[in-house]
Design an enzyme around this catalytic site. Structure first.
Site, PDB file in Angstrom:
ATOM      1  N   LYS A  50      29.837  38.277  48.869  1.00  0.00           N
ATOM      2  CA  LYS A  50      30.359  39.565  49.318  1.00  0.00           C
ATOM      3  C   LYS A  50      29.290  40.423  49.994  1.00  0.00           C
ATOM      4  O   LYS A  50      29.551  41.054  51.020  1.00  0.00           O
ATOM      5  CB  LYS A  50      30.930  40.304  48.107  1.00  0.00           C
ATOM      6  N   MET A  61      59.063   7.865  39.859  1.00  0.00           N
ATOM      7  CA  MET A  61      58.041   6.838  40.065  1.00  0.00           C
ATOM      8  C   MET A  61      57.345   6.494  38.752  1.00  0.00           C
ATOM      9  O   MET A  61      57.067   5.335  38.467  1.00  0.00           O
ATOM     10  CB  MET A  61      57.031   7.307  41.117  1.00  0.00           C
ATOM     11  N   GLU A  82      46.972  29.702  45.961  1.00  0.00           N
ATOM     12  CA  GLU A  82      45.984  29.198  46.921  1.00  0.00           C
ATOM     13  C   GLU A  82      46.179  27.728  47.266  1.00  0.00           C
ATOM     14  O   GLU A  82      45.866  27.297  48.369  1.00  0.00           O
ATOM     15  CB  GLU A  82      44.566  29.429  46.394  1.00  0.00           C
ATOM     16  N   PHE A  90      31.841  37.933  36.952  1.00  0.00           N
ATOM     17  CA  PHE A  90      33.301  37.903  36.978  1.00  0.00           C
ATOM     18  C   PHE A  90      33.782  37.155  38.228  1.00  0.00           C
ATOM     19  O   PHE A  90      33.315  37.422  39.333  1.00  0.00           O
ATOM     20  CB  PHE A  90      33.855  39.335  36.973  1.00  0.00           C
ATOM     21  N   GLN A  91      34.687  36.240  38.048  1.00  0.00           N
ATOM     22  CA  GLN A  91      35.237  35.398  39.121  1.00  0.00           C
ATOM     23  C   GLN A  91      34.150  34.657  39.901  1.00  0.00           C
ATOM     24  O   GLN A  91      34.256  34.468  41.102  1.00  0.00           O
ATOM     25  CB  GLN A  91      36.132  36.216  40.060  1.00  0.00           C
TER      26      GLN A  91
END
Lengths: 173, 562
Positions: free
Chosen positions: B161, B468, B49, B111-112
Site C-alpha cells: 500500500k 464423476m 475473488e 492484519f490481512q
C-alpha cells in the site's frame, strides 16, 4: 551420477526460494547448493550438485530454465573443472590429543582458526574427497560441530560458464 | 508531473490496452481502486475473488488477450489461488494484481497480510513484489510480456500500500530486459527437415493436437497438415475446436474418456505428431501402451514438456504456427487410403453410444445443444461427467469455442469463466454446460452476471449428486458410495428467477426438444435445470493401469476383430 551445475541467476529477492522450491516440488534432490554474488552485483551464481541419470538431469535443466530469473545453466560435470568446499570443524581436543590433531591438520593442509579449552576449530578447503577423508580422520576424536559451505566450482582454462558481462541494467527510461 | 504508483499502475494497464478488469476491493488495494476513478478501464465487481480469477481466465481464453484480475491483500489474495493455478495449468495469459500491507509491516503478521508471492511461486509463470515505486512500470511491462509470450501463463504483481501511494514520474518503458527469458519461436531447421521426412514416410499417421494450437493460432496450419498427410486428428480436452469437428479426419478426444476410435488409431499409428500437447496422464493413461508402434514427433514451445512424460523420437521446440509453417512446404500430398479406410471402419464399428431408455440422458442434452447452437457459440463447461459428455457429444469447428478447466480440473470454474467469456465476446452466444454441484461452488457469481446483464444460457445437468466421484466409487470402491449424494434438492429454475433469469425445469427429451430453440435465441439470460438420469456413467472409460486401447463401454467387441 552426481552432476555439478553452474547456474547464473538474476540477483533478485526470492531467487533462492524459486530455485529451492522448484527442486522440492518437482521431487529433485539437491546434494549441495552454494550461492553468492558474481563480479556483477546484479548476477548471482549458484553451484548445485544433483544426483540423477541423464533424463532426470535434462528435466532439472529444463525446469530450471523456465524460471525467469535463471539466466544460464552449465552442466560442467564432464568438463575439467576446479571445485572447492570450505568446511569448519569443531573437534574435541583434550590436551593429550592436541598434538595428534595438529599433525592431521598439517597433513591435510588445514588451519586451526580457534582454540578453546577443550576444543579446536579447524578450517579446511578442498574437493569432496579430501574433505571426507579429513572428516573421517577427525571423527575418532569426537566432532562437536561441522559446517560446510557446499561445493563451488569453476571450469579450468580459458572456458567460462559466466556470460554475465553482457548483462545490462534495466531500461528505466 | 508526479502521480502515485497506483495511478501509474492504471496508466500502465491502459498502455497495455486493457479494457476490462475483474476484481474485489479491500483495504490494501484501496489506492489502486481510487485510481480507477479516472480511467476508461471498466472494473467488474465480482462476488468472490476466485470468480475474478476465473473471469479473467475465461476472458483471456476467448479473446486471446491478457486477462487481468485484482484483489486485496490476505484473504483477497488467497481466494485467487485456485483461479491462478487453473490458468497456470492451462497456459492462460493472465496478470494478477494484489494489494499488500505497507512495506513497513511486511513480515510482521499484520492484519490481512499473507505472503502471496511465496504462496503463488509454484502456480505462476513469474511473480513480483514491488518494493520500489520507480520499478513499477517496468514490472508491469515485464508482467504483460511474460504472461502473453512463449508458453503463456499467469503473472502476479504484489503491490504494498505505501508503495502504491508513493509519488513517481510516470513513463511507460518501451523495452525491457529479461536476460533469463528468451522463448524459442523458430524450430531447429534440421529437425524441421527431419520431421517432414518422417511424416512423408509414415503410412499410418495420427495428429494429436492440444491447446497449444489455439494459443499459437495454428488451426489453419493444422488443417493443412492433416489434409496433406491424410492424417486423422485427435484432440486433448484443451485442443477441441482447433480442428473442425465436422471434418472427416476428426477423431474427437483421446485418452481416459476418449473415443474408442481415437484411442485405437493412436495405438495403431506408425507416426504420432503431437502438436501443442503435453502427454499428460489423462491422455496417456499407461506409458507403455501409448502409441507403441509410433515414431513420436513432438512440437511444443516449452522445451520442458519434451521428454517429460514419454520419450520422443523427434522433438521440435518452437511456436507451432511458425514450425508447422516451415514443415508444410516440405510435404507432398499423401492419401494413405488403407489407413483411412481402417480408421473409418473403427469409427463405424465403435461409435459413441448410450442407451435412450429411462430418464432424460445427459448425452442427449449435449447432442441437442450441439445440433442447435450456432457455429461460433462458446460452450463453457465445469468439471466432471457433464464436461466429458460435452467434450464427446458436441462438435466445435473453431478454436476458442470450447472453454473448460483441463489441467487443474477446478469445479466452480464454469460460471465465472462464462461471465468472462461473454464479456470478451458479447456478440457470441455463451452456453454453459454445468453440473449441479459445480454450479453451487461459485453460484454467487450469478449476481455478477445479472449486474452485467449477461444473457448466459445455463444448462444444469442435474443428477443431484457428484456424478464423476460416484462413478469413481462405483469402479474403484466396489460401489461403496459415500458423500456423493446431495440430500437437499435445489430448484435451479427458481434460483435463476431470483437473479432475473428465465428458469425452466426439464424432465423429458420431448420437453427439451420443444423448448431449446426458443431458449437459445432468447435475448434473456436463461437457466435450464435438466433433471438427468442419476445412474448415467461416462463411457468410454479407461480403467486405472490400463492402456488407452483397453477402454470399457461403447460395445464389447474387440478392436482387433474388425
Amino acid at each position: 551420477m552426481a552432476h555439478t551445475l553452474a547456474v547464473l541467476v538474476e540477483n533478485n529477492p526470492g531467487v533462492l526460494a524459486r530455485v529451492a522450491g522448484l527442486f522440492s516440488r518437482r521431487g529433485f534432490n539437491i546434494d549441495s547448493l552454494a550461492v553468492g554474488r558474481t563480479d556483477n552485483p546484479a548476477v548471482s551464481r549458484m553451484t548445485i550438485v544433483v544426483e540423477g541419470d541423464d533424463r532426470y538431469l535434462e528435466q532439472v535443466n529444463k525446469q530450471l530454465h523456465k524460471l525467469v530469473d535463471v539466466i544460464k545453466i552449465s552442466d560442467i560435470t564432464k568438463d575439467a573443472y576446479v571445485d572447492r568446499e570450505l568446511v569448519l570443524i569443531k573437534v574435541h581436543a583434550e590436551a593429550a590429543k592436541r598434538a595428534e590433531i595438529m599433525q592431521l591438520v598439517d597433513i591435510f593442509r588445514a588451519r586451526i582458526v580457534d582454540v578453546g579449552l577443550k576444543t579446536l576449530t579447524v578450517e579446511v578447503t578442498g574437493n569432496e574427497g579430501k574433505i571426507t577423508a579429513f572428516e573421517d580422520s577427525l571423527r575418532p576424536f569426537g566432532i562437536k560441530e561441522l559446517v560446510r559451505t557446499g561445493k563451488i566450482a569453476m571450469l579450468r582454462g580459458f572456458k567460462s560458464s559466466s556470460k554475465s558481462n553482457s548483462h545490462k541494467e534495466e531500461d528505466e527510461s | 508531473m508526479e502521480i502515485t504508483a497506483a495511478e501509474a499502475l492504471v496508466r500502465c494497464l491502459e498502455q497495455e490496452n486493457v479494457e476490462l478488469v475483474f476484481g474485489y476491493p479491500g483495504g490494501a488495494i484501496l489506492p489502486v481502486y481510487d485510481a480507477f476513478n479516472n480511467s476508461t478501464i471498466k472494473h467488474i465487481l465480482v462476488r468472490h475473488e476466485q470468480g475474478a480469477a476465473h473471469m479473467a481466465d475465461g476472458y483471456a481464453r476467448v479473446t486471446g488477450k491478457v486477462g487481468v484480475c485484482l484483489a486485496t491483500s490476505g484473504p483477497g489474495a488467497t481466494n485467487l489461488v485456485t483461479g491462478i493455478a487453473n490458468a497456470y495449468m492451462d497456459s492462460v495469459p493472465m496478470v494478477v494484481i494484489t494489494g499488500q500491507v505497507p512495506t513497513t509491516q511486511v513480515g510482521t503478521d499484520a492484519f490481512q497480510e499473507v505472503d502471496i508471492t511465496g504462496i503463488t511461486l509454484p502456480i505462476t509463470k513469474h511473480n513480483f513484489l514491488v518494493k520500489d515505486p520507480k520499478q513499477l512500470s517496468v514490472i508491469v511491462k515485464k508482467a504483460f510480456h511474460l504472461a502473453s509470450t512463449g508458453r503463456p501463463g499467469p503473472v502476479l504483481i504484489d503491490l504494498p500500500k505505501d508503495v502504491a501511494l508513493s509519488k513517481i514520474k510516470f513513463k511507460y518503458p518501451k523495452n525491457i530486459n529479461l536476460p533469463g527469458y528468451k522463448p524459442t519461436y523458430k524450430g531447429h531447421s534440421a529437425m524441421v527437415q527431419q520431421a517432414g521426412k518422417i511424416m512423408m514416410k509414415s503410412e499410418r499417421p495420427v495428429i494429436y493436437a492440444g491447446g497449444g494450437v489455439r494459443i499459437s493460432g495454428a488451426a489453419p496450419e493444422l488443417l493443412q497438415l492433416a489434409e496433406t498427410l491424410s492424417a486423422p486428428v485427435t484432440h486433448t480436452l484443451m485442443g477441441l475446436g482447433c480442428f473442425p469437428g465436422d471434418h472427416p479426419l476428426f477423431l474427437g478426444m483421446l485418452g481416459l474418456h476418449g473415443t474408442r476410435y481415437a484411442n485405437q488409431a493412436v495405438t495403431e499409428c506408425d507416426c504420432l505428431i503431437a502438436v501443442g500437447a503435453r502427454f499428460d496422464d489423462r491422455v496417456v493413461t499407461k506409458i507403455s501402451g501409448f502409441a507403441p508402434e509410433a515414431r513420436i514427433i513432438h512440437i511444443d514451445i516449452d522445451p520442458a514438456e519434451i521428454g517429460k512424460n514419454v520419450t520422443t523420437h523427434l522433438p521440435i521446440v518452437g511456436d507451432l504456427k511458425t514450425v508447422l509453417g516451415a514443415i508444410l512446404p516440405n510435404l507432398e500430398k499423401k492419401d494413405n487410403s488403407r489407413w483411412l479406410k481402417r480408421v473409418c471402419r473403427m469409427k463405424e464399428e465403435f461409435p459413441l453410444s448410450y442407451s435412450q431408455e429411462g430418464r432424460l440422458k445427459p448425452q442427449f442434452v449435449c447432442e441437442k445443444l450441439n445440433e442447435l447452437k450456432e457455429d461460433n457459440a462458446i460452450v463453457v463447461t465445469d468439471v466432471g461427467q457433464h464436461q466429458m459428455w460435452a467434450a464427446l457429444y458436441m462438435r466445435f469447428n473453431e478454436p476458442r469455442c470450447f472453454i473448460s478447466s483441463g489441467g487443474l480440473g477446478a469445479m466452480g470454474f464454469c460460471l465465472p469463466a462464462a461471465i468472462g467469456a461473454k464479456m470478451g465476446a458479447p456478440e457470441r452466444n455463451v452456453i454453459m454446460v454445468i453440473g449441479d454441484a459445480g454450479l453451487q461452488m461459485t453460484m454467487q457469481e450469478l449476481g455478477t452476471a445479472a449486474e452485467q446483464k449477461l444473457p448466459l444460457k445455463i444448462f444444469v445437468l442435474n443428477n443431484n449428486r457428484l456424478g464423476m466421484v460416484r462413478q469413481l466409487q462405483e469402479f474403484y470402491c466396489d460401489k461403496r458410495y459415500i458423500s456423493v449424494d446431495f440430500e437437499f434438492n435445489l430448484d435451479f429454475a427458481a434460483l435463476g428467477r431470483l437473479y432475473g433469469m428465465e428458469g425452466y425445469t426439464i424432465n423429458t427429451p420431448e420437453q427439451l426438444t420443444e423448448l431449446l430453440p426458443q431458449i437459445l435465441t432468447s435475448p434473456a439470460p436463461v437457466i435450464v435445470d435438466c433433471i438427468i438420469d442419476r445412474e448415467e456413467n461416462v463411457y468410454p472409460m479407461v480403467l486405472n493401469g490400463s492402456a488407452i486401447s483397453e477402454a470399457i463401454g461403447s460395445g464389447k467387441r474387440r478392436m482387433e476383430d474388425i
